[in-house]
Design a protein around this motif. Structure first.
Motif, short mmCIF file in Angstrom:
data_model
loop_
_atom_site.label_atom_id
_atom_site.label_comp_id
_atom_site.label_asym_id
_atom_site.label_seq_id
_atom_site.Cartn_x
_atom_site.Cartn_y
_atom_site.Cartn_z
N GLY A 66 77.15 -17.98 -19.74
CA GLY A 66 77.14 -16.98 -20.82
C GLY A 66 78.16 -17.34 -21.88
O GLY A 66 79.25 -17.81 -21.57
N GLU A 67 77.83 -17.09 -23.14
CA GLU A 67 78.75 -17.47 -24.22
C GLU A 67 80.10 -16.78 -24.09
O GLU A 67 81.14 -17.40 -24.27
CB GLU A 67 78.16 -17.14 -25.60
N GLU A 68 80.09 -15.49 -23.75
CA GLU A 68 81.35 -14.74 -23.78
C GLU A 68 82.10 -14.73 -22.46
O GLU A 68 83.32 -14.62 -22.45
CB GLU A 68 81.08 -13.28 -24.22
N ILE A 82 72.82 -17.41 -21.55
CA ILE A 82 72.82 -16.15 -22.31
C ILE A 82 73.65 -16.24 -23.58
O ILE A 82 74.83 -16.60 -23.55
CB ILE A 82 73.44 -15.02 -21.45
N ASP A 83 73.04 -15.88 -24.70
CA ASP A 83 73.79 -15.58 -25.92
C ASP A 83 73.51 -14.10 -26.20
O ASP A 83 72.40 -13.74 -26.61
CB ASP A 83 73.34 -16.45 -27.09
N PRO A 84 74.50 -13.23 -25.96
CA PRO A 84 74.22 -11.79 -26.06
C PRO A 84 73.95 -11.34 -27.49
O PRO A 84 73.24 -10.37 -27.72
CB PRO A 84 75.50 -11.15 -25.54
N LEU A 85 74.54 -12.07 -28.45
CA LEU A 85 74.34 -11.72 -29.86
C LEU A 85 74.41 -13.03 -30.65
O LEU A 85 75.49 -13.56 -30.89
CB LEU A 85 75.42 -10.73 -30.31
N ASP A 86 73.24 -13.57 -30.97
CA ASP A 86 73.20 -14.80 -31.76
C ASP A 86 73.03 -14.40 -33.22
O ASP A 86 72.06 -13.72 -33.58
CB ASP A 86 72.02 -15.67 -31.31
N GLY A 87 74.01 -14.79 -34.03
CA GLY A 87 74.03 -14.31 -35.42
C GLY A 87 75.09 -13.24 -35.59
O GLY A 87 74.89 -12.26 -36.32
N GLN A 209 74.28 -24.63 -25.81
CA GLN A 209 73.08 -24.37 -25.00
C GLN A 209 72.57 -22.95 -25.18
O GLN A 209 71.37 -22.70 -25.24
CB GLN A 209 73.39 -24.63 -23.53
N TRP A 210 73.51 -21.97 -25.25
CA TRP A 210 73.06 -20.58 -25.34
C TRP A 210 72.41 -20.25 -26.69
O TRP A 210 71.67 -19.29 -26.80
CB TRP A 210 74.21 -19.61 -25.05
N ASP A 211 72.68 -21.06 -27.72
CA ASP A 211 72.03 -20.82 -29.02
C ASP A 211 70.54 -21.17 -28.97
O ASP A 211 69.73 -20.59 -29.70
CB ASP A 211 72.65 -21.70 -30.13
N ILE A 212 70.19 -22.17 -28.15
CA ILE A 212 68.85 -22.76 -28.28
C ILE A 212 67.97 -22.70 -27.03
O ILE A 212 66.76 -22.92 -27.14
CB ILE A 212 68.95 -24.24 -28.74
CA CA Z 1 74.90 -18.31 -30.87
#
Ligand code: CA
Ligand code: IPD
Ligand code: CA
Length: 265
Positions: A66-68, A82-87, A209-212
């Motif tokens: 996970g990103e965070e 997991i990217d919980p909030l991309d952008g 990885q979590w972005d795409i």
């Molecule tokens: Ca992202």
């Protein structure tokens, strides 16, 4: 629909509804800088916590990237990316292009992708071999095969400027060959936009990885390809070209003169 896909959709909806509820309360948030131009708020962290709780409630032995919150149980056959909030930057400005992104890697292969933009209420899902869907309707990548009339998405450097000159060269070459370039600011959504054919293609460098991960499953299941700049796997490389085969090949040929060093990985 597999049980894990159902769980991923439930997790994305729950986190997405929470993110949407915070969109109009942005002035109450504490915003931290993880790095230059890399912002995070409690919304990112709470959304990731909700997603992990939902996934773990049904699949407690699965692993997490996970990103965070980082990683847990990476020895598992099933790893959620997991990217919980991309952008995040878009979200913090109320610009409605952001998404929850959840993917599953099963034995080193991406098998599930879910991308949910709560601001537009668009939920994209795909599972290996089952096709890709937007709000439960089947989607396909664009039928364009060349760049001449193509609308192409991209992302440019804004944190790490190591490849700034390479990117500017690519950008100049691409604006001369396409009908238009767009930089909406969420890689997960950019790939979903390719999967449903609104973008004819997309390229960006040095993503995580979590972005795409989820977007890759969407594009592949929608009949497109995702590769790095030398036609190899893009998940770990983070350098990605996506779209229908012909468009991907033309983007690669166009950016090729501006590649050097690790951009070739
Ligand atoms: Ca992202
Ligand atoms: C970012 C977005 C953006 C891309 C960045 C990513 P974040 O993710 O996907 O479009 O250009 O490289 O890091 O930080 O908003 O989750
Ligand atoms: Ca994020």
């Amino acid at each position: 629909m597999s049980e894990r896909l159902q769980t991923a959709i439930a997790a994305a909806k729950k986190a997405g509804e929470y993110i949407e509820s915070m969109l109009h309360r942005r002035d109450e948030l504490t915003i931290e800088n993880k790095d230059i131009n890399d912002f995070v708020s409690e919304v990112d962290r709470n959304a990731e916590k909700m997603i992990i709780e939902t996934l773990m409630a049904s699949h407690p032995d699965d692993g997490i990237l996970g990103e965070e919150t980082g990683t847990q149980n990476l020895d598992s056959e099933n790893i959620w990316i997991i990217d919980p909030l991309d952008g995040t930057t878009n979200f913090l400005h109320g610009f409605p292009q952001f998404a929850v992104s959840i993917a599953l890697k099963h034995k080193d292969e991406l098998t599930i992708g879910v991308v949910f933009n709560p601001a537009s209420n668009e939920l994209y899902h795909a599972e290996k071999g089952q096709g890709a869907f937007l709000n439960n309707k089947p989607i396909r990548v664009s039928e364009r095969t060349t760049l001449e009339t193509a609308l192409i998405g991209t992302g440019f450097p804004f944190r790490d400027f190591t490849y700034e000159d390479n990117y500017i060269g690519m950008f100049r070459a691409m604006i001369n060959k396409t009908a238009g370039l767009r930089r909406p600011g969420s890689a997960a959504m950019d790939l979903a936009t390719v999967a449903c054919g609104r973008f004819d293609g997309f390229w960006e460098m040095t993503l995580c990885q979590w972005d795409i991960a989820a977007g890759i499953v969407l594009v592949r299941e929608a009949g497109g390809v995702c590769e790095n700049f030398v036609g190899e796997d893009c998940l770990e490389s983070g350098n990605i070209i996506a779209g229908p085969r012909g468009v991907v090949d033309e983007i690669r040929n166009t950016v090729e003169p501006f590649l050097d060093g690790t951009l070739k990985d």
